[in-house]
Write an enzyme that holds these catalytic residues in place. Structure first.
Site: not given
Length: 338
Positions: A248, A266, A71, A196, A74
């Site tokens: 998060y 993660v 992530s 992705y 992103k």
């Protein structure tokens, strides 16, 4: 082993080594075994890297250990979408608000049917769908070229992790098709999902993360190569979303305790940005219940406290960051007890 003579004699290196030793024995948390390849990570891996806007590098531990970006990709792909389309078009597809939900929640903004922000999976998939290119290969190459500008080196997709993510990505497929149903992503749903999954499977080191953070801290210019990775007027967009949504559903507490723009993944990485000063990259695969690296969070909390890095901080820091980076002798040998 030290990376350079500067690492041997720098007060900041001494501080980081003591911090590394302090948290190396911390064994709390678990690896992200819901993605089988990530479940193979060695729980002892732990690296810390700092790159300042002058291009000085400080690193300890397993800073050369490769792991997948997950992530942390992103905010950088979000910045790429902003460059391709501008703020208004991107905002029509992806919102700006924190969710308070888990990163993989199947939730859209009820008013606009769009993802709440680009840091949750729904928003990141929508952002990836905006990438230009005539086919999936060209779109992926656009991402890899962007990360080359940020890190100063060529990065590649970890194919076993990509295949593992693809095989276990049913929840992300559900999110993507829900967004397709509401008109938030194009008809090329499976192609976008494949990109992705590959985007999240790009292999990096914690030094790469620190370099990426330093590039954002340096108004989008890589401090080593001098290349502009993102237009400077979009840096504030990326950093703002990292600050409010990057950790998060721990984002509020992170902003309270650490007070820096950051993004976690993660696989165990965290990138944090001290605007105008440096980027911080940390890697340790043991995660808390919200998906953040436990050791990395502890290190960032201590760095923010000891060096007064919190963006709204009014407390006198224990140490001076610029002094620690510049002095040629090991004046700084003690660390905070936490």
């Amino acid at each position: 082993m030290p990376n350079s003579l500067q690492d041997i004699i720098s007060p900041l290196h001494n501080y980081l080594m003591a911090l590394y030793q302090k948290y190396q024995s911390l064994k709390e948390g678990k690896v992200a075994d819901y993605i089988p390849e990530l479940g193979r990570a060695d729980t002892d891996w732990f690296g810390i890297s700092i790159v300042n806007t002058d291009g000085q590098i400080y690193q300890v531990g397993d800073y050369q250990q490769s792991f997948t970006i997950q992530s942390i990709s992103k905010p950088f792909v979000y910045g790429l979408a902003l460059e391709n389309y501008g703020r208004e078009t991107v905002l029509n597809r992806v919102g700006l608000e924190p969710t308070g939900e888990a990163f993989n929640s199947i939730v859209l903004d009820a008013k606009n049917n769009r993802p709440c922000n680009p840091m949750v999976n729904a928003g990141a998939i929508a952002t990836t769908d905006l990438l230009t290119g005539e086919d999936s290969g060209a779109r992926l190459q656009q991402i890899l070229k962007m990360f080359h500008l940020y890190t100063g080196r060529r990065l590649d997709v970890d194919i076993p992790v990509f295949l593992s993510e693809k095989a276990t990505g049913s929840r992300n497929r559900a999110i993507a098709y829900l967004m397709h149903n509401s008109g938030m992503i194009s008809d090329r749903v499976e192609e976008t999902l494949n990109i992705y999954f590959q985007q999240c499977s790009i292999s990096v080191t914690c030094n790469d993360l620190a370099m990426m953070g330093a590039t954002l801290a340096n108004k989008g210019k890589n401090p080593i190569t001098g290349e502009q990775a993102i237009k400077s007027h979009y840096v504030q967009d990326v950093l703002s979303l990292m600050h409010t949504c990057g950790m998060y559903d721990f984002a509020g507490e992170w902003a309270y305790r650490v007070g820096l723009p950051a993004k976690s993944g993660v696989s165990g990485g965290i990138v944090a940005v001290v605007p105008g000063k440096c980027g911080i990259g940390i890697f340790s695969p043991l995660l808390d219940a919200k998906g953040n690296s436990i050791r990395a969070v502890k290190v960032c909390e201590e760095l923010a406290k000891d060096f007064g890095l919190h963006l709204y901080g009014a407390v006198e820091p224990t140490y001076d960051l610029a002094f620690s980076m510049q002095q040629p002798y090991p004046f700084l040998t003690a660390t905070s007890s936490g």
